[in-house]
Design a protein around this motif. Sequence first.
Motif, PDB file in Angstrom:
ATOM      1  N   LEU A   1      -0.559  10.719  -2.475  1.00 22.12           N
ATOM      2  CA  LEU A   1      -0.060  11.900  -1.768  1.00 22.12           C
ATOM      3  C   LEU A   1       0.889  12.717  -2.639  1.00 22.12           C
TER       4      LEU A   1
ATOM      5  N   LEU B   1       0.807  -1.227   0.000  1.00 29.42           N
ATOM      6  CA  LEU B   1       0.000   0.000   0.000  1.00 29.42           C
ATOM      7  C   LEU B   1       0.835   1.270   0.000  1.00 29.42           C
ATOM      8  N   SER B   2       2.085   1.188   0.422  1.00 30.59           N
ATOM      9  CA  SER B   2       2.916   2.395   0.468  1.00 30.59           C
ATOM     10  C   SER B   2       3.062   3.079  -0.883  1.00 30.59           C
TER      11      SER B   2
ATOM     12  N   SER C   1      -0.087   8.098  -9.090  1.00 32.08           N
ATOM     13  CA  SER C   1      -1.146   7.286  -8.475  1.00 32.08           C
ATOM     14  C   SER C   1      -1.297   5.950  -9.187  1.00 32.08           C
TER      15      SER C   1
ATOM     16  N   CYS D   1      -0.377   4.730  -1.667  1.00 32.15           N
ATOM     17  CA  CYS D   1      -0.607   5.918  -0.833  1.00 32.15           C
ATOM     18  C   CYS D   1       0.388   7.020  -1.175  1.00 32.15           C
TER      19      CYS D   1
END
Length: 181
Positions: free
Chosen positions: A80, A72-73, A160, A76
């Motif tokens: 961000l 997930l890093s 993303s 995310c």
Amino acid sequence: VRAGYLAYALTSALAAVAPSIGGFIVARAGSGAANAFLTPLVLAGLADITPRERLGRTVGTFGAVQTAAIALSPLCGGVLGAIDWRLPFLVPGAVGVALALVPPPDAEREPGLEPARLRAVLTRQVGILSVAAFLAYASVTSLGFLVALHCDDAFGLGPSARGAVLAGFGFAGVLVGRPSG
């Protein structure tokens, strides 16, 4: 543990405000060192509080959670990073500060047991295992980095979308972590 979380938070913030690529790389190396310092402490804490018959499954669950974080890093971070490139460093730094405020409890020691000494792990076997673990992790991390670059170059994917592609690497680890433990 608290010092490790605070070191991670500080170096993450330094990466976000680094005035040069050299400063950025040094800050990220500091974040990696702090993270590398924390992982064995968390595993040792788990071993202290987990009954022996459940240790394998508990470590498997820890591995699955670590894999979920690895999966997930990038996703995310990509989301961000699309907002502001500093956020993928500031948000985890803030989490590090929050975790430093609530460190895990110390395990109860058996009466008469000598405290653990760092010198006890400074052996050839631990050195070899550490080098092997570093090389394995660097290989896996490098593969993700190369895939992200290829996704940008070959397909024009933004941060993303690249994060979503990289998240796919870890989902299998999440699924098999606990059962393999």
